[in-house]
Every structure is written in C-alpha cells, then in structure tokens.
Scaffold this motif. Structure first.
Motif, PDB file in Angstrom:
ATOM      1  N   GLU A   6      11.314  66.753   2.416  1.00  0.00           N
ATOM      2  CA  GLU A   6      11.413  65.652   1.459  1.00  0.00           C
ATOM      3  C   GLU A   6      11.690  66.126   0.034  1.00  0.00           C
ATOM      4  N   GLU A   7      11.383  67.390  -0.263  1.00  0.00           N
ATOM      5  CA  GLU A   7      11.568  67.870  -1.635  1.00  0.00           C
ATOM      6  C   GLU A   7      13.041  67.923  -2.022  1.00  0.00           C
ATOM      7  N   ARG A   8      13.912  67.986  -1.037  1.00  0.00           N
ATOM      8  CA  ARG A   8      15.345  68.098  -1.327  1.00  0.00           C
ATOM      9  C   ARG A   8      16.043  66.748  -1.372  1.00  0.00           C
ATOM     10  N   PHE A   9      15.317  65.656  -1.095  1.00  0.00           N
ATOM     11  CA  PHE A   9      15.964  64.354  -0.938  1.00  0.00           C
ATOM     12  C   PHE A   9      15.244  63.254  -1.703  1.00  0.00           C
ATOM     13  N   ASP A  10      15.999  62.257  -2.143  1.00  0.00           N
ATOM     14  CA  ASP A  10      15.438  60.949  -2.459  1.00  0.00           C
ATOM     15  C   ASP A  10      15.441  60.146  -1.163  1.00  0.00           C
ATOM     16  N   ILE A  11      14.357  59.383  -0.956  1.00  0.00           N
ATOM     17  CA  ILE A  11      14.182  58.695   0.325  1.00  0.00           C
ATOM     18  C   ILE A  11      13.928  57.217   0.071  1.00  0.00           C
ATOM     19  N   GLU A  12      14.644  56.377   0.801  1.00  0.00           N
ATOM     20  CA  GLU A  12      14.448  54.929   0.666  1.00  0.00           C
ATOM     21  C   GLU A  12      14.320  54.310   2.051  1.00  0.00           C
ATOM     22  N   ALA A  13      13.338  53.421   2.209  1.00  0.00           N
ATOM     23  CA  ALA A  13      13.077  52.780   3.498  1.00  0.00           C
ATOM     24  C   ALA A  13      13.402  51.295   3.415  1.00  0.00           C
ATOM     25  N   THR A  14      14.064  50.778   4.448  1.00  0.00           N
ATOM     26  CA  THR A  14      14.417  49.368   4.532  1.00  0.00           C
ATOM     27  C   THR A  14      14.106  48.866   5.937  1.00  0.00           C
ATOM     28  N   PRO A  15      13.190  47.916   6.066  1.00  0.00           N
ATOM     29  CA  PRO A  15      12.905  47.395   7.396  1.00  0.00           C
ATOM     30  C   PRO A  15      13.914  46.332   7.797  1.00  0.00           C
ATOM     31  N   SER A  16      14.104  46.175   9.074  1.00  0.00           N
ATOM     32  CA  SER A  16      15.010  45.157   9.611  1.00  0.00           C
ATOM     33  C   SER A  16      14.215  44.152  10.427  1.00  0.00           C
ATOM     34  N   PRO A  17      14.665  42.891  10.434  1.00  0.00           N
ATOM     35  CA  PRO A  17      14.029  41.914  11.326  1.00  0.00           C
ATOM     36  C   PRO A  17      14.037  42.342  12.795  1.00  0.00           C
ATOM     37  N   SER A  18      14.933  43.250  13.167  1.00  0.00           N
ATOM     38  CA  SER A  18      14.959  43.726  14.554  1.00  0.00           C
ATOM     39  C   SER A  18      13.748  44.586  14.879  1.00  0.00           C
ATOM     40  N   GLY A  19      13.025  45.013  13.853  1.00  0.00           N
ATOM     41  CA  GLY A  19      11.830  45.816  14.085  1.00  0.00           C
ATOM     42  C   GLY A  19      11.979  47.274  13.700  1.00  0.00           C
ATOM     43  N   VAL A  20      13.217  47.741  13.535  1.00  0.00           N
ATOM     44  CA  VAL A  20      13.411  49.136  13.154  1.00  0.00           C
ATOM     45  C   VAL A  20      13.299  49.278  11.633  1.00  0.00           C
ATOM     46  N   VAL A  21      13.118  50.507  11.192  1.00  0.00           N
ATOM     47  CA  VAL A  21      13.101  50.812   9.758  1.00  0.00           C
ATOM     48  C   VAL A  21      14.210  51.820   9.479  1.00  0.00           C
ATOM     49  N   HIS A  22      15.112  51.436   8.583  1.00  0.00           N
ATOM     50  CA  HIS A  22      16.188  52.341   8.182  1.00  0.00           C
ATOM     51  C   HIS A  22      15.680  53.244   7.064  1.00  0.00           C
ATOM     52  N   MET A  23      15.828  54.543   7.233  1.00  0.00           N
ATOM     53  CA  MET A  23      15.438  55.482   6.175  1.00  0.00           C
ATOM     54  C   MET A  23      16.660  56.285   5.760  1.00  0.00           C
ATOM     55  N   VAL A  24      16.941  56.257   4.471  1.00  0.00           N
ATOM     56  CA  VAL A  24      18.091  56.999   3.947  1.00  0.00           C
ATOM     57  C   VAL A  24      17.586  58.141   3.081  1.00  0.00           C
ATOM     58  N   PHE A  25      17.983  59.339   3.449  1.00  0.00           N
ATOM     59  CA  PHE A  25      17.690  60.545   2.678  1.00  0.00           C
ATOM     60  C   PHE A  25      18.968  60.925   1.938  1.00  0.00           C
ATOM     61  N   SER A  26      18.915  60.922   0.610  1.00  0.00           N
ATOM     62  CA  SER A  26      20.075  61.300  -0.204  1.00  0.00           C
ATOM     63  C   SER A  26      19.732  62.579  -0.946  1.00  0.00           C
ATOM     64  N   ARG A  27      20.594  63.552  -0.837  1.00  0.00           N
ATOM     65  CA  ARG A  27      20.320  64.829  -1.497  1.00  0.00           C
ATOM     66  C   ARG A  27      20.134  64.608  -2.995  1.00  0.00           C
ATOM     67  N   LYS A  28      19.064  65.190  -3.545  1.00  0.00           N
ATOM     68  CA  LYS A  28      18.820  65.070  -4.980  1.00  0.00           C
ATOM     69  C   LYS A  28      19.930  65.763  -5.753  1.00  0.00           C
ATOM     70  N   ALA A  29      20.280  65.157  -6.870  1.00  0.00           N
ATOM     71  CA  ALA A  29      21.298  65.766  -7.727  1.00  0.00           C
ATOM     72  C   ALA A  29      20.798  67.117  -8.236  1.00  0.00           C
ATOM     73  N   ALA A  30      21.690  68.059  -8.344  1.00  0.00           N
ATOM     74  CA  ALA A  30      21.311  69.366  -8.895  1.00  0.00           C
ATOM     75  C   ALA A  30      20.934  69.187 -10.363  1.00  0.00           C
ATOM     76  N   PRO A  31      19.924  69.948 -10.842  1.00  0.00           N
ATOM     77  CA  PRO A  31      19.544  69.835 -12.260  1.00  0.00           C
ATOM     78  C   PRO A  31      20.720  70.177 -13.164  1.00  0.00           C
ATOM     79  N   GLN A  32      20.853  69.414 -14.243  1.00  0.00           N
ATOM     80  CA  GLN A  32      21.920  69.690 -15.224  1.00  0.00           C
ATOM     81  C   GLN A  32      21.457  70.797 -16.168  1.00  0.00           C
ATOM     82  N   ASP A  33      22.407  71.608 -16.606  1.00  0.00           N
ATOM     83  CA  ASP A  33      22.050  72.659 -17.586  1.00  0.00           C
ATOM     84  C   ASP A  33      21.836  72.046 -18.961  1.00  0.00           C
TER      85      ASP A  33
END
Lengths: 221, 221
Positions: free
Chosen positions: A194-221
C-alpha cells in the motif's frame, strides 16, 4: 512511457484469485464462475459474446469493466490463464479459451517455460509464447504494443509477480463477498504494497467492492 | 434470544486481524496501530479516553464505531486480547490493557485454559476467566448479560472459532487497505461462510471499507 495496468481482477474476501483444481471445464477451479459473475452481467462482457445475449448492466460495475481495453496495445498473461495444460505442450492444437476470434484484438504475450510458434488468430489477436521474467517480458510486450498500454491479464501468480517487481501502475481489484478457503492467493509476499499506491474503494449494488490502486506520483525535486 | 455480535473488527486487505509478534508494547504485533487508526479518530473511541483528547469524527466511521455498546450486556474475548502472556499465569497482577476503569462497563468473559478468580474493576467491568468451547462460553456469557446482547471482542482466533461454530448473528468487519503479509488470519477454515449471511459494504473517506454480515432469516414454513 506507457502504463502497465490490471483490470477486473477479481478476488474472494479471503484473497484468492482462483480456486483449487483448474480444469478445461472449470478455469477458476472450485470457485466456478462466482468470481466473475459481477462482470458477466455488464455490457462490456456481454459484447465479448461469451456471456449471454441480453444488453448488460450500465452501472458502476460496467463503468469499471469498460476500462479494460481503452488505450491497451498488448496483454501479458500467465500460461494458466491461456489454458489448463501444464508442462511441455502435448500438441499445439489448444488455442486458448476464447474461440477463433479472441476478445483481445491485440498481441498477447503468454508467459511459459515451454515456447511454441506465434499463433495468429482472427480479429487481430496474436499469441506470443515467451519464457522470460516480468521485466524482460514487459520489454517484449512494449515492443509489440505500438505505443499502447500494457495490460497484465492474470492469473493471480502473474499479477503477483509483476507487483513484486514493482512494474504495475494501475491495479483494479474487485473484492467479491465469498470465502473460497483455498486456491491461489493474490497478496502473498506483498507486505507493505500500500505504501506505493493511492487506494480508493467503491462498492457496487451487485455486492462487490471495486478497489483501484494508483501508483503514487514520484516526489518532485 | 439475544444476539451475538462482532463490532469494529479490523483486518488487512490480505485478511489478517493482527500482525506477528504481540508484546506488551505492541498488542497488534508488527501491524502497530494501523488496523485501528480509523477507529481512534472517531468520537466513540475518543470518549473511551485512550486515544487522544480532541472531539473525534462523526461521519461513517463513527456511525459504525458507535454501535459497539448499544444493547450489549457482556463481552467474550480471547486471552490474547486480554494480555500478551501465554501459558499459566506467572502472577495475577495483569488486569488487561485498559487501566483501572476499563471501557467495557459490563461483565467480560476471558477465554483461557488457565482460569483465575473473578477480577472486579471500577465502572462495572468484571473479568471472568473461563475454560470452555464457544457454545459453553456463550451460555455462561448469556447468564451474565442480564438479557443484553453478547459481543465477541476478538482477537481473530476467537472470532473465527465463533464463526466456525455458527454462533454469530452480526459481524462488522473493517477492511483496512494495508497488506500485512503475516499474522493471524480471520477467514481461514470458513469456506462458504457467505451462504449464511447477507453482506453489505460501505466505504469510508478514511479509506477503510465497512462490511456488515447479517445472518439470513430462517426460511418461513
């Protein structure tokens, strides 16, 4: 640089991406179709022509499912996704689960220790059988992608290996509320992921939960 | 009949209810406080007096957290929740992690193979040390509950044993988006658990996903 993406990868609540005992009749082993039922109901999967003929849903499950092809130029899949065989090919008759005109319509790199000739299918899908580690396979896939993104198509071991090698930019995992108890785990060996990603969870009426892991942006200099 | 309930039981994405290496300083082992941070920010947990002094949040996390005490007449906890000791008690000085006036304010049944005398604390909490299987422990707990519901307080092994024995009516699990990699798994041995429950998922802006398992109503004749 093109992105490396995983879409619609479904796991049970206890973290299994497939059940035990994959066979020709049961590609997901004892899980049956339970991990993918949410997807089979969507417009995107209905249009693949494999999962019923009604129009399919257009809600949150479809919103996620429909992203799988956008901008993708190549898929990488494990051999266990390509077919139920293990070890050396007994013959080369097997051409995947998807018929003469597979749903991919791009080059597909199949990871296997047992290479065979390129397999050209109808509709633009070509299967390339490659014996390589994730980084080398990714390089070969990018050369086939014509600038498009790379989709890692599974199964669980393949996704896990690319996560271990820190090669994934976008990971869409779908948590299905079932307890499989046995099979192939996605998360093993990935402590601290999880340290390498931003994570967002979205539940669906179907009962499943969608989880999106997006790579964190590299730190700017 | 009173209900048997689990509240605020937090697990990692890979299904661990505690990390490895529980000690006096680290009740959740290498997980540290990461599994419970969502809760420590809520008004309910702030009012326990153990987790900071500001007012605490009042959103969805609080809505779930606040249910833990309503109508509960007794808690059952495993010995590992009561303290870090293992085996026979070296002395009886240890009185739990919660100070002289514990947060429970009800009888608490502590499951242990090493009974000791009832421990009366300030504020209405009494610890009862019981060597019994889940069904027998539940019977003893109900006798102490004055008609109230029974809360199963954890840890993971205790919740799992009560689920295996099909004794849980309401299970609130909080999935925290971290990969612990090792520790105590909640779901092991519970294949097919979903068949006995209706399941609803609710995400929180804090990043966790609240999952409520409600026992399905028995079929009517």
């Amino acid at each position: 640089m093109s992105l490396v993406r995983v879409h619609n990868f479904s796991i049970s609540l206890d973290g299994f991406g497939a059940g035990e005992g994959q066979t020709l009749e049961t590609p997901f082993g004892h899980a049956g179709s339970r991990l993918m039922e949410w997807a089979f109901e969507t417009r995107t999967f209905r249009e693949m022509g494999l999962h019923g003929t009604t129009a399919g849903s257009r809600g949150v499950d479809e919103a996620f499912a429909s992203q799988w092809g956008n901008g993708v130029g190549v898929e990488i899949m494990g051999r266990n996704k390509f077919g139920p065989q293990r070890g050396p090919w007994q013959d080369e008759e097997w051409k995947g689960w998807w018929g003469d005109n597979p749903v991919f319509h791009t080059p597909v790199v199949v990871l296997t220790h047992h290479p065979r000739p390129v397999l050209e299918m109808e509709g633009g899908t070509t299967f390339h059988f490659v014996d390589a580690d994730p980084a080398a396979a990714l390089e070969q896939a990018r050369a086939l992608a014509d600038g498009g993104d790379v989709r890692i198509g599974g199964g669980a071991a393949t996704v896990r290996q690319f996560l271990e090698a820190d090669l994934i930019d976008h990971l869409h995992v779908v948590v299905v509320p079932i307890i499989l108890g046995r099979g192939e785990r996605l998360w093993d060996g990935l402590e601290g992921l999880e340290e390498r990603f931003d994570i967002e969870a979205t539940p669906s009426p179907s009962g499943v939960v969608h989880m999106v892991f997006s790579r964190k942006a590299a730190p700017q200099d």
